[in-house]
Design a protein around this motif. Structure first.
Motif, PDB file in Angstrom:
ATOM      1  N   LEU B  20       0.548  -1.282  -0.022  1.00  0.00           N
ATOM      2  CA  LEU B  20      -0.357  -0.106  -0.071  1.00  0.00           C
ATOM      3  C   LEU B  20       0.987   1.343  -0.286  1.00  0.00           C
ATOM      4  N   ASN B  21       0.353   1.949  -1.185  1.00  0.00           N
ATOM      5  CA  ASN B  21       1.227   3.418  -0.814  1.00  0.00           C
ATOM      6  C   ASN B  21       0.483   4.434  -1.131  1.00  0.00           C
ATOM      7  N   ILE B  22       0.762   5.045  -0.041  1.00  0.00           N
ATOM      8  CA  ILE B  22      -0.523   6.600   0.342  1.00  0.00           C
ATOM      9  C   ILE B  22       0.457   7.908  -0.060  1.00  0.00           C
ATOM     10  N   SER B  23       0.106   9.080  -1.119  1.00  0.00           N
ATOM     11  CA  SER B  23       0.277   9.923  -1.178  1.00  0.00           C
ATOM     12  C   SER B  23       0.067  11.417  -1.205  1.00  0.00           C
ATOM     13  N   ASP B  24       0.349  12.053  -0.090  1.00  0.00           N
ATOM     14  CA  ASP B  24      -0.092  13.810  -0.245  1.00  0.00           C
ATOM     15  C   ASP B  24      -1.995  12.852  -0.377  1.00  0.00           C
ATOM     16  N   LEU B  25      -2.223  12.789   0.461  1.00  0.00           N
ATOM     17  CA  LEU B  25      -3.855  12.222   1.112  1.00  0.00           C
ATOM     18  C   LEU B  25      -4.767  13.508   1.382  1.00  0.00           C
ATOM     19  N   HIS B  26      -5.522  13.527   0.715  1.00  0.00           N
ATOM     20  CA  HIS B  26      -6.384  14.941   1.932  1.00  0.00           C
ATOM     21  C   HIS B  26      -7.624  14.651   1.796  1.00  0.00           C
ATOM     22  N   VAL B  27      -8.032  14.311   2.966  1.00  0.00           N
ATOM     23  CA  VAL B  27     -10.158  13.596   3.061  1.00  0.00           C
ATOM     24  C   VAL B  27     -10.969  15.666   4.110  1.00  0.00           C
ATOM     25  N   SER B  28     -11.564  15.952   3.347  1.00  0.00           N
ATOM     26  CA  SER B  28     -12.158  16.961   4.037  1.00  0.00           C
ATOM     27  C   SER B  28     -14.241  16.285   4.010  1.00  0.00           C
ATOM     28  N   TYR B  29     -14.742  17.665   5.558  1.00  0.00           N
ATOM     29  CA  TYR B  29     -16.070  17.215   5.263  1.00  0.00           C
ATOM     30  C   TYR B  29     -16.042  18.519   5.448  1.00  0.00           C
ATOM     31  N   GLY B  30     -16.457  18.682   3.880  1.00  0.00           N
ATOM     32  CA  GLY B  30     -16.874  20.282   3.813  1.00  0.00           C
ATOM     33  C   GLY B  30     -16.069  20.863   3.503  1.00  0.00           C
ATOM     34  N   MET B  31     -16.281  21.738   4.088  1.00  0.00           N
ATOM     35  CA  MET B  31     -14.660  23.059   4.472  1.00  0.00           C
ATOM     36  C   MET B  31     -13.630  23.081   5.518  1.00  0.00           C
ATOM     37  N   VAL B  32     -13.970  21.694   6.431  1.00  0.00           N
ATOM     38  CA  VAL B  32     -12.910  20.632   7.067  1.00  0.00           C
ATOM     39  C   VAL B  32     -12.235  19.916   6.776  1.00  0.00           C
ATOM     40  N   GLU B  33     -11.075  20.464   6.586  1.00  0.00           N
ATOM     41  CA  GLU B  33     -10.355  18.884   6.332  1.00  0.00           C
ATOM     42  C   GLU B  33      -9.175  18.141   7.313  1.00  0.00           C
ATOM     43  N   ALA B  34     -10.295  16.910   7.682  1.00  0.00           N
ATOM     44  CA  ALA B  34      -9.272  16.205   8.302  1.00  0.00           C
ATOM     45  C   ALA B  34      -8.258  15.617   8.214  1.00  0.00           C
ATOM     46  N   VAL B  35      -8.237  15.140   6.749  1.00  0.00           N
ATOM     47  CA  VAL B  35      -7.044  14.273   6.597  1.00  0.00           C
ATOM     48  C   VAL B  35      -5.882  15.324   5.998  1.00  0.00           C
ATOM     49  N   THR B  36      -4.980  15.634   6.504  1.00  0.00           N
ATOM     50  CA  THR B  36      -4.102  17.269   5.359  1.00  0.00           C
ATOM     51  C   THR B  36      -2.488  16.579   4.610  1.00  0.00           C
TER      52      THR B  36
END
Lengths: 345, 263
Positions: B20-36
């Motif tokens: 598994l290789n993850i790079s520069d993963l961003h996750v947001s809930y609406g306006m709030v970024e939970a994973v940056t």
């Protein structure tokens, strides 16, 4: 009222009740798996009956073009998805198969002399024309909004119902139709005549209900649909796609609706707009089952059929009112007894 | 600083291929970024843990990897790049997730729950799942004893076992677990952690998200500390367990009693 009338009414009631039971089961199935109340279910019934009637009476019907148009729409949406998510040979092949199916149906409808082929073939053709509309309907109208609130899904469902009634008028015209019975024999039970179509309806309904039960208890695909109803998130994590579950339940519901239409077409004259009241009675059965319990819903639906038949005799003007008033005590009973337990933890 | 960070990734412990290789993963809930912007790797045969405080984005990270949440960034699993990770596809390719809430099919039997874990394999025509079922039963004999019971009747520990067993039915190459020890008695926690080591020996890689940092660091090869949606620290699990910052924040007095209980 003497015994003979009671038996006749009972016969009518159970026949209609069996159909309502089938519809009630489809309503619960679709609702638990997708949270959609399938209001257009009744239209599948009338489309089934009227397509059979069109075949038998030799009327022109353009219903096959509805199928072709819907499949084309479905294929276009799939293609769009395929381009944005990256190509996939298997999915591309599947789109080809669907378009091929539509082409096949168009040719069949224009080459076969529909009035002369045996009734079984007519019924099969009716199913082949109408059942695919179920999954395609899910794909086109519900899949893009699958995570919306139940109210939104309900509104879309009502819109589809209204549209399908209009399409029904366009394709089949305002006249109703009644088809020939499956067989001409009648059984004599003492002094009472049993219509053979009644037996057909009861027999086919029981077979359908039992096979549904077996499919859901014994096969992994059936269990996968149940799992989606129990826990959507858990099902997704097992790789059970909600799209698959939605299309599968819509296909089952469409099949049951169309089959019911074919079954009752020789008993009742159906019009393009008769579907709603029929599915509403199935809905009363489903409510009696709390939109969850299949056996309760089936029993409730048969009770609806019986009450309807007897109130037709005693108070025919109030027939519909009596049937739909039934819902009130059950709603009361359900809401008093329901304790809203959160699902685990 | 940046150079050392990349170097530590390059020296990532373990000899296996990157599973598994993850790079520069961003996750947001609406306006709030939970994973940056998270980078994370799991190599074949490794146990990797992600520790961090509540709300650091650990659960969000797992949900995004498997495609339950929309994300931006790159997810490579088993050599394939997933532009839009989708659950059904990834599960079929051998990624499994045991979610924090278990998400069991409570009104269905234990056996049905397990069989549904093999749904993707069944669909592909892989009938080897019956062997896997026997393996899962031998791993969790308690599930065998209660196989006809509704899964809603199980105790917390048994539910966790069922959730893990169900995920194993899909023959995952990488099993992701979200807080597997949450709400479990220490004895059962230890049993479950022992099973992770067994699984690794059988070739299943594990990505473990845990609040119980001490137990997680003990079993893992490599660890990430997630804080505020970012990787704050990473390194060999044994090194992190001795890092004063980690000891202060995650292994300090607050978690001391957990250690006492579980030892």
């Amino acid at each position: 009222m003497n015994l003979q009338i009671a038996i006749l009414l009972g016969q009518d009631g159970i026949t209609n009740g069996a159909i309502y039971a089938l519809l009630a089961l489809s309503i619960i199935l679709v609702f638990t798996v997708t949270r959609i109340l399938l209001i257009p279910l009744g239209e599948f019934v009338t489309f089934g009956a009227l397509t059979m009637y069109a075949f038998q009476s030799g009327h022109e019907t353009s219903i096959v073009w509805l199928l072709a148009a819907m499949i084309a729409l479905d294929a276009a949406l799939d293609l769009k998805q395929l381009f944005s998510n990256g190509m996939d040979a298997r999915k591309a092949q599947w789109i080809g198969i669907k378009l091929g199916y539509a082409a096949l149906m168009v040719t069949l409808m224009h080459t076969l002399s529909l009035q002369e082929i045996p009734m079984l073939a007519q019924a099969l053709l009716t199913l082949m024309l109408l059942v695919p509309l179920g999954p395609v309907m899910y794909r086109v109208f519900f899949q893009p909004i699958a995570s919306a609130q139940p109210l939104v899904l309900l509104i879309v469902s009502i819109a589809l119902h209204v549209t399908m009634v209009g399409i029904g008028l366009l394709m089949f015209g305002p006249e109703g139709g009644r088809t020939a019975p499956f067989s001409d024999t009648a059984l004599r039970l003492g002094s009472v005549m049993l219509k053979s179509q009644t037996l057909w309806v009861i027999l086919v309904s029981v077979v359908l209900i039992v096979s549904l039960f077996l499919a859901f208890e014994r096969t992994l695909y059936g269990k996968a649909l149940r799992a989606t109803a129990v826990n959507r998130m858990g099902a997704r994590l097992m790789g059970i796609s909600p799209d698959f579950a939605g299309k599968a339940t819509f296909a089952l519901a469409a099949f049951i609706g169309v089959a019911s239409g074919i079954l009752i077409a020789p008993i009742t004259t159906l019009y393009y707009d008769s579907g709603f009241i029929i599915s509403l009675k199935g809905f009363v059965g489903a409510i009696i089952g709390g939109l969850i319990s299949y056996p309760l819903a089936a029993i409730g639906a048969v009770a609806v059929g019986l009450i309807e038949a007897f109130s037709m005799f005693w108070a025919s003007n109030y027939k519909e009112i009596i049937v739909f008033t039934l819902i009130i005590p059950f709603l009361l009973w359900r809401s008093i007894n329901s304790n809203h337990v959160e699902d685990e933890e | 600083m940046n150079a050392t960070a990349t170097q530590s990734t390059a020296h990532h412990q373990g000899s296996g291929e990157r599973l598994l290789n993850i790079s520069d993963l961003h996750v947001s809930y609406g306006m709030v970024e939970a994973v940056t912007g998270v980078d994370l790797q799991v190599r074949e045969g490794q146990i990797v843990t992600v520790i961090g405080p509540n709300g650091a984005g650990k659960t969000t990270l797992l949900s995004a990897i498997i495609g339950m949440l929309k994300s931006k960034g790159e997810v490579h699993f088993d050599g394939h790049f997933y532009k839009v990770p989708d659950v059904e596809n990834l599960v079929g390719k051998g990624l499994g997730l045991v979610p924090e809430k278990r998400e069991l099919f409570t009104s269905m039997s234990i056996e049905d729950n397990l069989l549904l874990g093999a749904f993707q394999r069944f669909r592909r025509g892989d009938r080897g799942y019956e062997t896997t079922l026997a393996e899962v039963y031998s791993l969790f004999p308690r599930l065998w004893e209660r196989r006809k019971q509704m899964s809603g009747t199980l105790s917390g520990g048994e539910r966790q076992m069922l959730a893990i067993g169900r995920a194993l039915m899909g023959k995952p190459r990488l099993l992701m677990l979200d807080e597997p020890s949450l709400g479990l008695a220490p004895l059962i926690t230890r049993e479950i952690f022992r099973i992770f080591a067994d699984l690794r020996r059988q070739g299943v890689s594990i990505l473990l998200v845990e609040q119980n940092a001490r137990a997680a660091l003990k079993v893992a090869d490599y660890a990430y500390v997630l804080e505020g949606g970012k990787v704050a620290m990473q390194g060999k699990a044994a090194d992190l367990a001795n890092d004063p910052r980690v000891i202060e924040a995650y292994l300090g007095l607050a978690s001391k009693h957990q250690e006492l209980l579980s030892s």
